[in-house]
Design an enzyme around this catalytic site. Structure first.
Site, PDB file in Angstrom:
ATOM      1  N   CYS A   2       0.869  -1.297   0.350  1.00 14.29           N
ATOM      2  CA  CYS A   2       0.368   0.308   0.246  1.00 14.29           C
ATOM      3  C   CYS A   2       1.019   0.939  -0.218  1.00 14.29           C
ATOM      4  CB  CYS A   2      -0.759  -0.309   1.289  1.00 14.29           C
ATOM      5  SG  CYS A   2      -1.893  -1.462   1.495  1.00 14.29           S
ATOM      6  N   ARG A  27       5.200   0.267  -6.295  1.00 18.03           N
ATOM      7  CA  ARG A  27       5.591  -0.674  -5.160  1.00 18.03           C
ATOM      8  C   ARG A  27       4.641  -1.756  -5.197  1.00 18.03           C
ATOM      9  NH1 ARG A  27       7.207   2.866  -0.515  1.00 18.03           N
ATOM     10  NH2 ARG A  27       5.343   1.853   0.367  1.00 18.03           N
ATOM     11  N   TRP A  73      -2.755  -2.932  -1.886  1.00 18.56           N
ATOM     12  CA  TRP A  73      -2.627  -4.162  -2.084  1.00 18.56           C
ATOM     13  C   TRP A  73      -3.283  -5.043  -0.825  1.00 18.56           C
ATOM     14  CZ3 TRP A  73       0.172  -8.007   0.756  1.00 18.56           C
ATOM     15  CH2 TRP A  73       0.247  -9.126   0.183  1.00 18.56           C
ATOM     16  N   ASN A  99      -2.055   2.365   5.733  1.00 18.21           N
ATOM     17  CA  ASN A  99      -0.840   1.058   5.336  1.00 18.21           C
ATOM     18  C   ASN A  99      -0.778   0.550   6.459  1.00 18.21           C
ATOM     19  OD1 ASN A  99      -0.662   2.502   3.128  1.00 18.21           O
ATOM     20  ND2 ASN A  99       1.271   2.887   3.359  1.00 18.21           N
ATOM     21  N   GLY A 100      -0.764  -0.692   5.934  1.00 16.72           N
ATOM     22  CA  GLY A 100      -0.756  -2.079   7.841  1.00 16.72           C
ATOM     23  C   GLY A 100      -1.599  -2.422   7.681  1.00 16.72           C
ATOM     24  N   GLU A 479      19.008 -17.429  -7.057  1.00 15.10           N
ATOM     25  CA  GLU A 479      18.109 -15.884  -6.312  1.00 15.10           C
ATOM     26  C   GLU A 479      17.648 -16.509  -8.924  1.00 15.10           C
ATOM     27  OE1 GLU A 479      17.585 -13.283  -6.529  1.00 15.10           O
ATOM     28  OE2 GLU A 479      17.420 -12.014  -7.659  1.00 15.10           O
ATOM     29  N   LYS A 483      13.873 -15.309  -9.611  1.00 13.03           N
ATOM     30  CA  LYS A 483      13.767 -13.831 -10.752  1.00 13.03           C
ATOM     31  C   LYS A 483      12.603 -14.249 -11.454  1.00 13.03           C
ATOM     32  CE  LYS A 483      15.531 -11.721  -9.678  1.00 13.03           C
ATOM     33  NZ  LYS A 483      15.139 -10.158  -8.603  1.00 13.03           N
ATOM     34  N   GLU A 486       8.871 -15.019 -10.443  1.00 15.78           N
ATOM     35  CA  GLU A 486       8.578 -14.098  -9.981  1.00 15.78           C
ATOM     36  C   GLU A 486       7.397 -13.260 -10.575  1.00 15.78           C
ATOM     37  OE1 GLU A 486      11.885 -11.321  -8.566  1.00 15.78           O
ATOM     38  OE2 GLU A 486      10.142 -10.275  -7.256  1.00 15.78           O
ATOM     39  N   HIS A 502      19.182 -37.330  -5.536  1.00 15.31           N
ATOM     40  CA  HIS A 502      18.474 -37.517  -4.588  1.00 15.31           C
ATOM     41  C   HIS A 502      17.239 -36.525  -3.760  1.00 15.31           C
ATOM     42  CE1 HIS A 502      22.916 -38.117  -2.669  1.00 15.31           C
ATOM     43  NE2 HIS A 502      22.916 -36.998  -3.370  1.00 15.31           N
ATOM     44  N   LYS A 598       6.915  -4.251  -4.311  1.00 11.36           N
ATOM     45  CA  LYS A 598       8.634  -3.322  -4.111  1.00 11.36           C
ATOM     46  C   LYS A 598       8.147  -3.760  -2.386  1.00 11.36           C
ATOM     47  CE  LYS A 598      12.110  -2.466  -5.800  1.00 11.36           C
ATOM     48  NZ  LYS A 598      13.132  -3.797  -6.253  1.00 11.36           N
TER      49      LYS A 598
HETATM   50  C1  F6R Z   1      12.731 -10.330  -5.939  1.00 15.03           C
HETATM   51  C2  F6R Z   1      12.396  -8.896  -4.473  1.00 15.03           C
HETATM   52  C3  F6R Z   1      11.674  -9.505  -3.118  1.00 15.03           C
HETATM   53  C4  F6R Z   1      13.409  -8.744  -1.775  1.00 15.03           C
HETATM   54  C5  F6R Z   1      12.285  -8.501  -0.771  1.00 15.03           C
HETATM   55  C6  F6R Z   1      13.244  -8.378   0.073  1.00 15.03           C
HETATM   56  O1  F6R Z   1      12.672  -9.442  -6.620  1.00 15.03           O
HETATM   57  O2  F6R Z   1      12.645  -8.303  -4.398  1.00 15.03           O
HETATM   58  O3  F6R Z   1      12.313 -10.977  -3.087  1.00 15.03           O
HETATM   59  O4  F6R Z   1      14.020  -8.812  -2.554  1.00 15.03           O
HETATM   60  O5  F6R Z   1      11.459  -8.867  -0.729  1.00 15.03           O
HETATM   61  O6  F6R Z   1      12.754  -6.593   0.342  1.00 15.03           O
HETATM   62  P1  F6R Z   1      13.994  -5.595   0.446  1.00 15.03           P
HETATM   63  O7  F6R Z   1      15.713  -6.059  -0.015  1.00 15.03           O
HETATM   64  O8  F6R Z   1      13.465  -4.867   0.540  1.00 15.03           O
HETATM   65  O9  F6R Z   1      14.234  -6.290   2.065  1.00 15.03           O
END
Ligand code: F6R
Length: 603
Positions: A2, A27, A73, A99-100, A479, A483, A486, A502, A598
């Site tokens: 949010c 976000r 959100w 927010n929250g 990682e 990527k 997501e 395994h 985000k």
């Molecule tokens: C994936 C991504 C998330 C963030 C995670 C932590 O591309 O961006 O997995 O890495 O939500 O966010 P931060 O780094 O802002 O604590």
């Protein structure tokens, strides 16, 4: 997650709110709304979907000089207009965005609002009804009612409240969720993110947890919940409007992938002087004094911790343990005698990490936050901060922050190793090695067309995929698979290459894409080659990303070699491009994947 924006003063509030909401889009959100006040005339407009949908609903009558806006959100109640913010009290006198998560919303409803009928299912609506009730039935002033409500409400929140009887004032408060004040000439703003205010002002004032702020066009009064005034200086943020634009790029993600060589060079200049690595002496000392480093993070940032673990252990001679922030909230392992907690967080606002930091502070454990956002909550509340210098990262899928996190940890490891007289640190010329990394990334970026073509046959229509690797390549595989899944929605696992046999190899069948990562070491490479044979023999469609020097003619994508401590940085770049092109080819929105936010500001 949010977002909140609010403005009061001598400006066109609708324009400012809508532009702010557009800047908050990155976000992640599913609905949005604005409340605009013009003297005693008010408009409340909400919409499910994109900000463009909200914009199309605004008539010319939605105009005024004060207002609040919100991107939602969904947490409590599905994405629907009735659940979108702003919400209003029973008589519609009070309007609130939030927010929250209000944890005791059910108890509040039962105890205070049993006779109130609510329009939707959100916890926010309960908060604004509560404020309205306290004014109407207990005869409290707005300020007294807001204060009392804040003492009743438990959980995380950033609130912005308006009163129809005084449209010249916005009341805000926060606990655990981010919120900032923006200061202008003849107007003031509130916002959950500096980026949504940068067009209007670069002068900001922080709000700390459990503070209430009264904002008018020419005054900002910060108070605690008892009513004591708190003096707070403002600061000028070093954000540049051009940093938050897409320029000529079709997507932020591609722009941010391309920025990585520049970020590496920025880090070199931020953390060196006269060709020497420089990290604040207090931070070096904190690591030297620790008997164990605990890295706590989420998602991509957690993966960056893994990618730096071996290097940190080798150069600081201190064991490193990794913790998933959301797990550590309730299940913390037995700690060593002298722990140092290292939080890695692009946004510096991740609620899961923050709950661990709050506990660390209560326990008196020293901490270091590695973040991209100066002044963020995790930065403010930790003992020390190191910045990523990556510039704003807008795409939901993190790219340049991940590589900057590993590089920043390399500066930390090298500085501590140098201070300790560590032999491996002496042999590791980080400034030179990082400039090779920048060149290696540039070489990979020049191969975009090749990578796009390779991906086409491989990932355009698959449901599943695997990344495999050993050692640091395994960490990159974790990682790379995050990527890919997501943004392309391909179910992808990052696997230790030797672990596949395994159990998981049973999933390999004709045509399943397996992307193998090979860097750094001949002996390890030979084992990974063996694992490639095993999956190929079972019909897998294999793509090999390999460092030159270890490459065979038939390999697909070749990466210019770098120092093994830094190989995760150069090896991840082709995988970022793999995710980007796979997503484009599947016709999806690269920058705004479904369900994701985000900045994850709820636990
Ligand atoms: C994936 C991504 C998330 C963030 C995670 C932590 O591309 O961006 O997995 O890495 O939500 O966010 P931060 O780094 O802002 O604590």
């Amino acid at each position: 997650m949010c977002g909140i924006v609010g403005v009061v003063g001598n400006r066109n509030a609708t324009d400012i709110l809508m532009q702010g909401l557009e800047k908050l889009e990155y976000r992640g959100y599913d609905s949005a709304g604005v409340y605009v006040a013009n003297g005693d005339k008010f408009s409340l407009v909400k919409s499910v979907g994109r900000i463009a949908d909200l914009r199309s609903k605004l008539g010319i009558d939605v105009a005024g000089t004060a207002g609040i806006g919100h991107t939602r959100w969904a947490t409590h109640g599905k994405p629907a207009e009735v659940n979108a913010h702003p919400h209003q009290s029973a008589t519609k006198r009070f309007t609130l965005v939030h927010n929250g998560v209000i944890e005791n919303f059910a108890e509040i409803k039962e105890e205070y609002l049993a006779d109130h009928s609510l329009l939707g299912q959100t916890d926010t609506e309960i908060a604004v009804h509560l404020i309205g009730k306290l004014v109407d039935e207990e005869g409290l002033s707005v300020l007294e009612a807001f204060r009392k409500a804040l003492l009743i409400i438990e959980g995380s929140y950033a609130f912005a409240l308006m009163d129809a009887q005084d449209s010249e004032t916005i009341y805000v408060a926060k606990n655990k969720s981010p919120l900032l004040i923006g200061l202008g000439d003849g107007y003031n703003m509130v916002c959950s993110d500096a980026m949504a205010m940068i067009r209007e002002t670069n002068e900001y004032m922080e709000i700390h947890d459990k503070e209430l702020v009264i904002v008018t066009k020419d005054s900002v009064s910060v108070q605690d919940y008892v009513g004591n005034t708190i003096e707070r200086d403002s600061y000028i943020a070093e954000l540049d409007l051009s940093d938050i634009g897409k320029g000529t790029y079709p997507y932020y993600m591609l722009k941010e992938i391309d920025e990585q060589p520049t970020v590496m060079r920025k880090l070199i200049s931020a953390y060196s002087e006269d060709s020497q690595v420089i990290v604040e002496p207090d931070i070096v000392k904190a690591v030297q004094e620790a008997d164990r480093l605990y890295i706590i993070a989420a998602g991509t940032s957690y993966h960056a911790g893994f990618a730096a673990k071996n290097m940190l252990e080798a150069l600081t001679n201190t064991p490193v343990e990794l913790g998933i922030a959301s797990e550590w909230g309730y299940s913390q392992p037995l700690l060593s005698q002298k722990p140092l907690f290292i939080f890695i967080s692009q946004s510096g606002e991740t609620a899961d990490s923050r709950q661990v930091l709050v506990r660390a502070n209560q326990m008196g454990i020293p901490s270091l936050t590695i973040t991209n956002v100066p002044g963020s909550t995790l930065s403010r509340e930790a003992t020390h901060t190191m910045l990523l210098h990556a510039g704003p990262e807008i795409a939901v899928a993190s790219t340049k922050a991940y590589t900057a996190q590993i590089a920043t940890l390399a500066f930390l490891a090298k500085a501590v190793g140098d201070a300790d007289g560590n032999e491996k640190a002496k042999d590791f010329d980080l400034l030179h090695e990082l400039s090779i990394v920048a060149q290696s990334i540039e070489a990979s970026l020049a191969e975009k067309d090749v990578i796009a073509k390779k991906v086409e046959g491989l990932l355009a229509s698959t449901r599943t995929a695997f990344y495999i690797g050993r050692g640091n390549d395994y960490y990159v595989a974790m990682e790379a698979s995050l990527k890919l899944k997501e943004i392309s929605y391909i179910q992808c696992e990052g696997f230790a290459a030797g672990e596949l046999k395994h159990g998981t190899i049973s999933l390999i069948e004709d045509g399943v894409p397996v992307i193998a990562l090979i860097s750094s070491d001949q002996a390890i490479a030979a084992h990974t080659r063996g694992n490639i044979q095993e999956v190929a023999a079972r019909g897998a469609n294999v793509l090999v990303i390999v460092e030159e020097g270890l490459a065979r003619e038939t390999d697909d994508i070749k990466v210019v070699p770098v120092h093994p401590y830094l190989s995760a940085i150069s090896m991840v770049v082709p995988t970022q491009l793999v995710a980007y092109y796979a997503t484009l080819q599947r016709g999806l929105d690269v920058d705004k994947p479904r369900n994701l936010a985000k900045s994850v500001t709820v636990e």
